[in-house]
Motif scaffolding. Structure first.
Motif, PDB file in Angstrom:
ATOM      1  N   ALA A  32      35.783  33.040  44.354  1.00 25.27           N
ATOM      2  CA  ALA A  32      36.362  33.259  43.000  1.00 25.27           C
ATOM      3  C   ALA A  32      37.563  32.457  42.786  1.00 25.27           C
ATOM      4  CB  ALA A  32      36.777  34.677  42.550  1.00 25.27           C
ATOM      5  N   GLY A  33      38.174  31.656  43.885  1.00 28.95           N
ATOM      6  CA  GLY A  33      39.527  30.932  43.851  1.00 28.95           C
ATOM      7  C   GLY A  33      40.508  31.667  43.429  1.00 28.95           C
ATOM      8  N   VAL A  34      40.878  32.708  43.875  1.00 28.74           N
ATOM      9  CA  VAL A  34      42.095  33.435  43.733  1.00 28.74           C
ATOM     10  C   VAL A  34      42.518  33.697  45.073  1.00 28.74           C
ATOM     11  CG1 VAL A  34      41.067  34.832  41.650  1.00 28.74           C
ATOM     12  CG2 VAL A  34      40.850  35.907  43.794  1.00 28.74           C
ATOM     13  N   SER A  35      44.003  34.243  45.240  1.00 30.35           N
ATOM     14  CA  SER A  35      44.445  34.350  46.558  1.00 30.35           C
ATOM     15  C   SER A  35      44.136  35.861  47.103  1.00 30.35           C
ATOM     16  CB  SER A  35      45.914  34.518  46.361  1.00 30.35           C
ATOM     17  OG  SER A  35      46.524  35.639  45.550  1.00 30.35           O
ATOM     18  N   LEU A  36      44.133  35.666  48.200  1.00 33.16           N
ATOM     19  CA  LEU A  36      43.677  37.043  48.942  1.00 33.16           C
ATOM     20  C   LEU A  36      44.785  38.160  48.552  1.00 33.16           C
ATOM     21  CD1 LEU A  36      41.805  38.480  50.864  1.00 33.16           C
ATOM     22  CD2 LEU A  36      43.209  37.707  52.840  1.00 33.16           C
ATOM     23  N   ARG A  37      46.139  37.902  48.641  1.00 29.48           N
ATOM     24  CA  ARG A  37      47.084  38.780  48.045  1.00 29.48           C
ATOM     25  C   ARG A  37      46.780  39.283  46.787  1.00 29.48           C
ATOM     26  NH1 ARG A  37      51.735  40.540  50.082  1.00 29.48           N
ATOM     27  NH2 ARG A  37      51.817  39.157  51.676  1.00 29.48           N
ATOM     28  N   ALA A  38      46.594  38.631  45.877  1.00 30.84           N
ATOM     29  CA  ALA A  38      46.278  38.834  44.370  1.00 30.84           C
ATOM     30  C   ALA A  38      44.909  39.905  44.283  1.00 30.84           C
ATOM     31  CB  ALA A  38      45.929  37.819  43.484  1.00 30.84           C
ATOM     32  N   LEU A  39      43.886  39.377  45.016  1.00 25.53           N
ATOM     33  CA  LEU A  39      42.697  40.390  44.917  1.00 25.53           C
ATOM     34  C   LEU A  39      43.015  41.671  45.580  1.00 25.53           C
ATOM     35  CD1 LEU A  39      39.866  40.892  44.536  1.00 25.53           C
ATOM     36  CD2 LEU A  39      39.281  39.675  46.785  1.00 25.53           C
ATOM     37  N   GLY A  40      43.651  41.650  46.732  1.00 32.14           N
ATOM     38  CA  GLY A  40      44.134  42.749  47.223  1.00 32.14           C
ATOM     39  C   GLY A  40      44.966  43.929  46.258  1.00 32.14           C
ATOM     40  N   ASP A  41      45.929  43.234  45.755  1.00 33.92           N
ATOM     41  CA  ASP A  41      46.570  43.980  44.782  1.00 33.92           C
ATOM     42  C   ASP A  41      45.831  44.514  43.757  1.00 33.92           C
ATOM     43  OD1 ASP A  41      48.928  43.570  46.177  1.00 33.92           O
ATOM     44  OD2 ASP A  41      49.833  41.961  45.043  1.00 33.92           O
ATOM     45  N   MET A  42      44.991  43.664  43.028  1.00 36.50           N
ATOM     46  CA  MET A  42      44.073  44.309  41.902  1.00 36.50           C
ATOM     47  C   MET A  42      43.258  45.442  42.447  1.00 36.50           C
ATOM     48  SD  MET A  42      42.189  40.814  40.683  1.00 36.50           S
ATOM     49  CE  MET A  42      43.060  39.096  40.500  1.00 36.50           C
ATOM     50  N   GLU A  43      42.728  45.311  43.580  1.00 35.09           N
ATOM     51  CA  GLU A  43      41.790  46.427  43.970  1.00 35.09           C
ATOM     52  C   GLU A  43      42.595  47.782  44.193  1.00 35.09           C
ATOM     53  OE1 GLU A  43      37.922  44.306  46.075  1.00 35.09           O
ATOM     54  OE2 GLU A  43      39.266  45.677  47.078  1.00 35.09           O
ATOM     55  N   ARG A  44      44.090  47.367  44.595  1.00 37.75           N
ATOM     56  CA  ARG A  44      44.924  48.792  44.981  1.00 37.75           C
ATOM     57  C   ARG A  44      45.549  49.019  43.820  1.00 37.75           C
ATOM     58  NH1 ARG A  44      45.610  45.284  49.507  1.00 37.75           N
ATOM     59  NH2 ARG A  44      44.966  46.249  51.408  1.00 37.75           N
ATOM     60  N   GLY A  45      45.221  48.622  42.666  1.00 38.55           N
ATOM     61  CA  GLY A  45      45.979  48.874  41.268  1.00 38.55           C
ATOM     62  C   GLY A  45      47.573  48.646  41.311  1.00 38.55           C
ATOM     63  N   ARG A  46      47.820  47.417  41.944  1.00 34.06           N
ATOM     64  CA  ARG A  46      49.249  47.219  41.921  1.00 34.06           C
ATOM     65  C   ARG A  46      49.564  45.945  41.123  1.00 34.06           C
ATOM     66  NH1 ARG A  46      50.504  46.770  48.370  1.00 34.06           N
ATOM     67  NH2 ARG A  46      50.082  49.254  48.790  1.00 34.06           N
ATOM     68  N   THR A  47      48.602  45.580  40.087  1.00 29.92           N
ATOM     69  CA  THR A  47      48.786  44.405  39.279  1.00 29.92           C
ATOM     70  C   THR A  47      48.296  44.767  37.937  1.00 29.92           C
ATOM     71  OG1 THR A  47      48.509  42.074  39.143  1.00 29.92           O
ATOM     72  CG2 THR A  47      46.611  43.587  39.875  1.00 29.92           C
ATOM     73  N   ARG A  48      49.083  44.264  37.027  1.00 26.56           N
ATOM     74  CA  ARG A  48      48.334  44.343  35.557  1.00 26.56           C
ATOM     75  C   ARG A  48      47.145  43.825  35.268  1.00 26.56           C
ATOM     76  NH1 ARG A  48      52.996  41.838  32.012  1.00 26.56           N
ATOM     77  NH2 ARG A  48      52.833  40.038  33.486  1.00 26.56           N
ATOM     78  N   GLY A  49      46.220  44.130  34.367  1.00 24.29           N
ATOM     79  CA  GLY A  49      45.197  43.463  34.092  1.00 24.29           C
ATOM     80  C   GLY A  49      44.901  42.203  34.242  1.00 24.29           C
ATOM     81  N   PRO A  50      44.184  41.378  34.906  1.00 18.94           N
ATOM     82  CA  PRO A  50      44.141  40.021  35.166  1.00 18.94           C
ATOM     83  C   PRO A  50      43.661  39.533  33.991  1.00 18.94           C
ATOM     84  CG  PRO A  50      42.236  40.992  36.209  1.00 18.94           C
ATOM     85  CD  PRO A  50      43.117  42.086  35.874  1.00 18.94           C
ATOM     86  N   GLN A  51      43.885  38.243  33.880  1.00 13.26           N
ATOM     87  CA  GLN A  51      43.414  37.348  32.757  1.00 13.26           C
ATOM     88  C   GLN A  51      42.006  37.250  32.669  1.00 13.26           C
ATOM     89  OE1 GLN A  51      45.947  36.269  30.304  1.00 13.26           O
ATOM     90  NE2 GLN A  51      47.262  37.781  31.525  1.00 13.26           N
ATOM     91  N   ARG A  52      41.451  36.782  31.421  1.00 12.29           N
ATOM     92  CA  ARG A  52      40.044  36.754  31.247  1.00 12.29           C
ATOM     93  C   ARG A  52      39.413  35.859  32.328  1.00 12.29           C
ATOM     94  NH1 ARG A  52      36.355  34.670  26.977  1.00 12.29           N
ATOM     95  NH2 ARG A  52      34.813  36.195  26.809  1.00 12.29           N
TER      96      ARG A  52
END
Length: 809
Positions: A32-52
């Protein structure tokens, strides 16, 4: 401040799609071309909703269809700010405290495939709660209950032993197995073996050693395999899940659901899980990761043969050096170094078993004034050894007792009857005599006892008991069976063993071998010789038992059957025991002829095997007097032959020659095969006397007559024994000619001897003849040929593997 509920929804939905697609976090991030850390944060609910655009890239990488992409976009949109300040969730996710929790692969990944269990796969894909949530408790599409951080100290490793000793190779093997940070399959190591080997100590020591490479945690769980009620897999999973931070209310009810959640939690974790004292495969399987870098170390007294795709590491007792080193580390090197011999004996009496060694060492620690030699002396008494191998809450006997009590009745019987065997190891066929079972059934039960860790395989066909297990089996035999039944079993087994020994021994009798209808008599004799050699502790013990029980005729008959076989193993001291027993039995029976025969056998033993020539001469004299009283010319001939051999060894050649001549006269009065063989033996002895007197020319003439007679016997009765006589006579002829430096003639005799030695089927008997042939070739200037022959001799000897058992010419 508030937390947007949609944040958790998006993470759970994203993780579910990723697991359904069979992708790791690394795979999805790269595609998907996203960082591994960002993906991990998304799955753990540590980040705001990502952009479209990020959501679309993720959807494309996951291969989602239109409705699935729209649902993922809605979940992301609900997590984006709407004029409300958003903060991360209050409670850290599972494993947040460890460095790998935000690195490659997080604990939220769930397994796929048939081993994942009901809690994985379609539930998550449909938006069910992710790991840390009981799938059958959370509403579909809604956020699942949070999990706590790992519980500090829960299932923590017990302390490592500072005096842990040895096992270097096993530790190195384990380190090599766990070195790969991204293994294709989860690593499971099974450590099995008999009670007292230190399996738990090894597993914990290894887990401590692996800790730096597995920062996500090290857990240890006692499965209670030897307890009256081992820990069920469901309860074990509950303990592990709680230790990993799953709240009590979020732990699923069923075993399969718990197993699925466990696999999801550990899929991307670098942790070590020690499962100690497993009872069987069904208890262990639910606790094994489905994928990922985790390492599971299972210990069990049982082999757990049905456990698939595991690395099996079977511990054994320590070496003598390792055992003494362990004693020194426990009790102090100064005490061991002050009494090295006593310490070595102490280690031996402990059977080099780590548990026994630790107990002995701890006894020394608790008694600082006690010399090592005193404890060694106390342990030397077998009847007290298991009592002494107990200190505090450490004891050897209960360790064996736990395994014994779990055995079925038939296996208990077979283990007890193992204590009746006399050798260091035994076959199922021999043990069957003691157990009163068929050989096939006994073998099956022995294999069960191997799986239970109470019996060890010695070779593919032989089994053994550790010395301390044998003592325990003997205790149980005395406690669990009536003395009369044990005595009857010993007697019946002894009768069978002596019958079998006699059958094998009689195959070497010239009369029996001449009438044999076997397709390959040499092979038959080889098999019989192997049985008699390997099982000699059993049949010899049975012979002593028969003598004690007054079964004198069995003793005489067995020794008689062994007589011709004894010529093949001249180095055996036990022939002195065998024929002394038969002499005593003949006297007890009042059988004068049997006494004469067996006194002669005993005389042969003292002269040929024990090299106690004076005693042999005395016994030959006794045999001669008995034979003369009976008018038995054949036994007179043998007594005079042995008398001549003893006199020759004492360099009394003229007396020896006279005795050989008298023997030949006595044999001339008898017309049977044994007397013909006796005449050849006397001729050989007379020829050797002549050579040793410096009359080698005369020795050659006499020996040639002896060889002609031996070849005639080969022609009439082609048996291994006749070939052996011909081989020995030709060999001696070569020595006679070598004494005259007639090297070509000596070479011819040696080669003739080798032909007959080969027919006997004993390559080791050829070694000396080959060596002397090499000398004859060198004397003829044929060094290269000699080198080749000597190389072959060494090769044959190494292949046979039994130097020192050759038949002396």
């Amino acid at each position: 401040m508030v937390v947007a509920s949609g944040t958790g929804e998006f993470g759970h939905l994203l993780a579910g799609h990723r697991v359904t697609a069979g992708l790791t976090q690394e795979d999805l991030a790269a595609t998907a071309g996203v960082s591994l850390r960002a993906l991990g944060d998304m799955e753990r609910g540590r980040t705001r909703g990502p952009q479209r655009r990020t959501v679309q890239a993720l959807a494309a990488a996951l291969g989602l269809d239109g409705p699935q992409t729209a649902a993922l976009e809605r979940a992301a949109q609900s997590g984006r700010p709407r004029g409300v300040r958003q903060v991360p969730p209050q409670g850290p996710a599972i494993g947040a405290a460890s460095p790998s929790a935000t690195g490659p692969g997080g604990p939220s990944a769930a397994p796929t495939g048939p081993s994942a269990g009901p809690s994985a796969g379609p539930h998550l894909a449909a938006g069910a709660p992710g790991p840390g949530t009981a799938p059958d408790q959370a509403p579909a599409g809604g956020p699942g209950p949070r999990t706590d951080p790992p519980v500090p100290g829960a299932l923590a490793l017990p302390r490592d032993l500072a005096d842990f000793t040895a096992r270097e190779q096993a530790l190195a093997d384990l380190a090599a197995l766990t070195a790969d940070r991204r293994p294709a399959h989860p690593r499971v190591v099974l450590i099995s073996g008999q009670p007292g080997l230190g399996k738990t100590a090894f597993a914990l020591h290894a887990a401590h050693a692996l800790a730096p490479a597995f920062p996500d945690g090290q857990l240890s769980l006692d499965l209670g395999g030897m307890a009256a009620t081992p820990l069920p897999a469901r309860e074990a999973l509950g303990q592990v899940l709680r230790a990993l931070g799953v709240k009590d209310g979020a732990v699923p009810a069923g075993t399969e659901e718990r197993a699925g959640l466990f696999r999801a939690l550990v899929r991307d974790r670098r942790l070590v899980l020690v499962l100690d004292d497993a009872v069987d495969e069904s208890q262990v399987r639910p606790l094994l990761p489905g994928a990922g870098p985790a390492v599971t170390i299972v210990t069990s007294r049982h082999a757990l043969p049905g456990l698939e795709a595991v690395h099996r590491l079977r511990l054994d007792v320590l070496s003598p050096v390792e055992a003494t080193a362990l004693l020194a580390r426990i009790a102090g090197p100064e005490r061991v170094e002050a009494a090295p011999s006593a310490a070595a004996d102490l280690a031996r009496l402990c059977g080099y078993l780590p548990l026994a060694l630790r107990i002995a060492g701890q006894r020394l620690v608790a008694r600082p004034q006690q010399p090592v030699a005193q404890l060694t002396r106390q342990l030397a008494a077998e009847e007290n050894r298991l009592d002494l191998l107990e200190t505090g809450d450490l004891a050897v006997r209960p360790a064996f007792e736990l395994s014994y009590r779990r055995l079925p009745d038939e296996a208990r019987l077979v283990l007890r009857r193992c204590a009746l065997t006399a050798g260091q190891d035994f076959t199922a066929a021999v043990l069957a005599h003691y157990a009163g079972l068929s050989a096939g059934r006994t073998e099956l039960v022995l294999e069960q006892l191997i799986d239970a860790g109470l019996v060890q395989p010695a070779t593919p066909e032989r089994y053994r008991l550790h010395d301390l297990v044998r003592l325990y089996a003997g205790e149980r035999l005395a406690a669990d069976e009536p003395a009369g039944a044990v005595a009857e079993a010993r007697t019946e087994a002894g009768r069978r063993l002596l019958r079998e020994a006699a059958e094998h021994g009689l195959r070497f009798d010239p009369d029996a071998s001449a009438g044999s209808s076997a397709d390959d008599p040499a092979l038959l004799l080889t098999e019989s010789a192997r049985w008699l050699e390997e099982e000699h502790p059993e049949w010899l013990a049975a012979l002593y038992r028969a003598q004690r029980e007054g079964r004198h005729r069995e003793v005489i008959d067995t020794a008689e059957a062994m007589h011709w076989f004894s010529d093949r193993l001249l180095s055996w001291d036990l022939w002195g025991e065998v024929f002394q027993l038969s002499v005593d039995a003949a006297r007890a029976c009042g059988d004068r002829r049997a006494e004469a025969v067996h006194v002669n056998y005993l005389a042969w033993t003292y002269i040929t095997c024990l090299h106690r020539y004076q005693r042999g001469i005395e016994l030959a004299g006794e045999g001669l007097e008995l034979a003369q009283e009976l008018g038995d010319h054949e036994q007179q001939g043998w007594a005079l032959t042995y008398l001549g051999s003893g006199l020759r060894q004492l360099r009394r050649h003229r007396e020896a020659s006279e005795s050989y001549q008298r023997a030949a006269d006595a044999f001339a009065e008898v017309d049977n095969r044994a007397a013909m063989i006796g005449r050849l033996v006397t001729l050989r002895g007379a020829a050797t006397c002549l050579r040793e007197l410096g009359r080698a020319e005369e020795a050659v003439d006499v020996r040639r007559r002896a060889l002609a007679g031996a070849l005639e016997l080969v022609e009439r009765w082609s048996s291994p024994l006749m070939h052996l006589l011909a081989a020995m006579t030709a060999h001696e002829l070569g020595q006679d000619r070598a004494a005259l430096k007639r090297w070509p003639a000596a070479e011819k005799a040696y080669r003739q001897a080798l032909v007959h030695y080969e027919a006997v089927g004993r390559p080791d008997s050829m070694t000396k003849a080959l060596t002397e042939l090499g000398t004859a070739l060198i004397e003829q200037g044929r060094a290269d040929e000699a080198r080749e022959i000597l190389t072959d001799a060494l090769t044959d000897l190494s292949a046979d593997g039994r130097p020192g058992r050759a038949v002396a010419p």
